[in-house]
Design a protein around this motif. Structure first.
Motif, PDB file in Angstrom:
ATOM      1  N   GLU A 167      49.560  27.128  37.161  1.00 25.12           N
ATOM      2  CA  GLU A 167      50.981  27.386  36.966  1.00 25.12           C
ATOM      3  C   GLU A 167      51.345  27.737  35.530  1.00 25.12           C
ATOM      4  N   GLN A 168      50.472  27.450  34.566  1.00 30.82           N
ATOM      5  CA  GLN A 168      50.816  27.630  33.161  1.00 30.82           C
ATOM      6  C   GLN A 168      49.532  27.828  32.370  1.00 30.82           C
ATOM      7  N   TRP A 169      49.717  28.136  31.097  1.00 30.73           N
ATOM      8  CA  TRP A 169      48.565  28.172  30.205  1.00 30.73           C
ATOM      9  C   TRP A 169      48.507  26.851  29.451  1.00 30.73           C
ATOM     10  N   ASN A 170      47.464  26.064  29.744  1.00 33.07           N
ATOM     11  CA  ASN A 170      47.290  24.782  29.070  1.00 33.07           C
ATOM     12  C   ASN A 170      46.258  24.929  27.961  1.00 33.07           C
ATOM     13  N   GLU A 171      46.684  24.584  26.751  1.00 27.14           N
ATOM     14  CA  GLU A 171      45.807  24.717  25.583  1.00 27.14           C
ATOM     15  C   GLU A 171      44.611  23.775  25.664  1.00 27.14           C
ATOM     16  N   GLU A 172      44.808  22.625  26.264  1.00 27.29           N
ATOM     17  CA  GLU A 172      43.734  21.636  26.372  1.00 27.29           C
ATOM     18  C   GLU A 172      43.468  21.352  27.856  1.00 27.29           C
ATOM     19  N   ALA A 173      42.218  21.054  28.166  1.00 29.22           N
ATOM     20  CA  ALA A 173      41.814  20.820  29.554  1.00 29.22           C
ATOM     21  C   ALA A 173      42.483  19.567  30.110  1.00 29.22           C
ATOM     22  N   GLY A 174      42.619  19.534  31.428  1.00 36.54           N
ATOM     23  CA  GLY A 174      43.237  18.381  32.074  1.00 36.54           C
ATOM     24  C   GLY A 174      42.506  17.096  31.797  1.00 36.54           C
TER      25      GLY A 174
END
Length: 387
Positions: A323-330
């Motif tokens: 859904e988005q661009w996450n800079e850091e992994a989950g």
């Protein structure tokens, strides 16, 4: 006299104690029930079963032990014809009433039943005449007569005119889906009672002591008691979680009922740099995860509710979110969450037997240190023990 019954229950893994068996003996000695299997069942369950989770197990053990005795009903000399006739006529369809004429009609059936009850002296199995089990008699149960009166048990053709015994047990099996009542009972173990706030509740004991000491009425008040446990819950929403909305809704309602200090947020698939509290405004009103860690102290217990079904890259790679661009992994955010909240568990509505089918579930369980539990009665109890 109930030693064999008691050991039979223990063999079925029911945690009943000798003290409870003695209570059952005392109740029977006081003649609370006499010659009534239904009443004895209710009494035995009340005294021997202390947890609703064991009701289903007790029912199966009870039926297994007393099956032969239940197949031997007490035989009255006569039956109330008028009562039976009204009951039969109410239960029978027009087609079944027509079929009943093959035995000579309802009057003939009742007359024959009363005659055989008066002549019969004990239990009978098989055959084609007496009241008993099996055989082809029109009276009894477990037989093959197409029309007649069933005296307890299960019918073979669905045409018995009267079912004399029908029990409907509730299923409280440990691995069954959770109901609202079962959830609330399980959550009660996660309690720590405190009294905080304004004194607005009568303290009766202190009032009596103070009044006796002072010599006049001295009313004492105290703050109301409430559960002091602080709980923070994260709900996975959307996608595959739509299949589990009813279960999660029951859990949410029970949590709202049991905990005064409750905060909850939503996420999708995996926790990232933000969560939200209103699904209708998730794009406009986001709650920064770092801000959340600063807002809620480490004394909060945390429950994450989700099926963990996603692509493994959504957990392990930056930009893996769908859904988005996450800079850091989950997995980085999960590590931060666990570092700040050491008392954390994950509840998964997917049955445990299916976890191995989904690599992401296995990976998520490893990341939370094996603290993932199925959303069942046993799973919820185990999660609460962890908390």
């Amino acid at each position: 006299m109930l030693i064999d019954f008691f050991t039979h229950l223990r063999r079925h893994k029911l945690p009943c104690s000798l003290r409870e068996l003695l209570d059952l003996h005392a109740a029977l000695a006081a003649r609370l029930v006499t010659l009534d299997m239904d009443a004895f069942y209710q009494l035995a369950r009340c005294l021997l079963v202390k947890d609703e989770a064991h009701y289903d197990r007790f029912d199966r053990a009870f039926a297994d032990y007393y099956d032969g005795l239940q197949a031997t009903p007490l035989l009255p000399e006569t039956l109330p014809d008028e009562w039976l006739r009204k009951e039969f006529e109410r239960l029978l369809s027009p087609e079944e009433k027509a079929l009943l004429q093959s035995l000579g009609g309802l009057d003939k059936l009742l007359e024959t039943l009363n005659q055989r009850l008066s002549e019969q002296k004990g239990r009978h199995a098989g055959g084609n005449k007496w009241v008993g089990t099996g055989g082809s008699s029109p009276f009894g149960h477990g037989g093959v007569h197409p029309e007649g009166i069933r005296m307890g048990g299960e019918g073979q053709h669905g045409k018995a005119a009267k079912v004399w015994e029908a029990r409907h047990y509730r299923n409280f099996s440990d691995d069954s889906p959770l109901g609202q009542r079962a959830i609330q009972l399980a959550l009660r173990k996660l309690r720590r009672w405190v009294r905080q706030g304004n004194p607005d509740e009568l303290d009766l004991d202190d009032t009596i002591q103070s009044t006796a000491r002072q010599g006049w009425l001295d009313v004492k008040l105290r703050p109301a008691r409430h559960n002091g446990v602080k709980l923070l819950v994260f709900f996975d929403v959307g996608g595959s979680m739509d299949l589990h909305v009813a279960e999660v809704q029951r859990l949410f309602s029970a949590l709202r009922h049991e905990f005064k200090h409750l905060a909850y947020f939503y996420f999708h698939n995996c926790l990232y740099d933000f969560v939200w509290q209103d699904n209708n405004r998730r794009a406009e009103e986001r709650f920064d995860t770092l801000r959340l860690l600063r807002t809620y102290g480490s004394d909060y217990r945390v429950i994450v509710v989700g099926d963990a079904k996603m692509g493994p890259y959504e957990i392990t790679w930056p930009g893996g979110s769908v859904e988005q661009w996450n800079e850091e992994a989950g997995q980085v955010w999960l590590a931060r969450l666990q570092q700040h909240f050491p008392k954390l568990v994950w509840l998964n509505p997917v049955p445990r037997r299916e976890w191995l089918w989904h690599p992401s579930i296995k990976l998520m369980n490893e990341l939370v240190g094996g603290r993932m539990h199925p959303l069942t009665l046993a799973g919820l109890a185990a999660a609460i023990d962890r908390l």
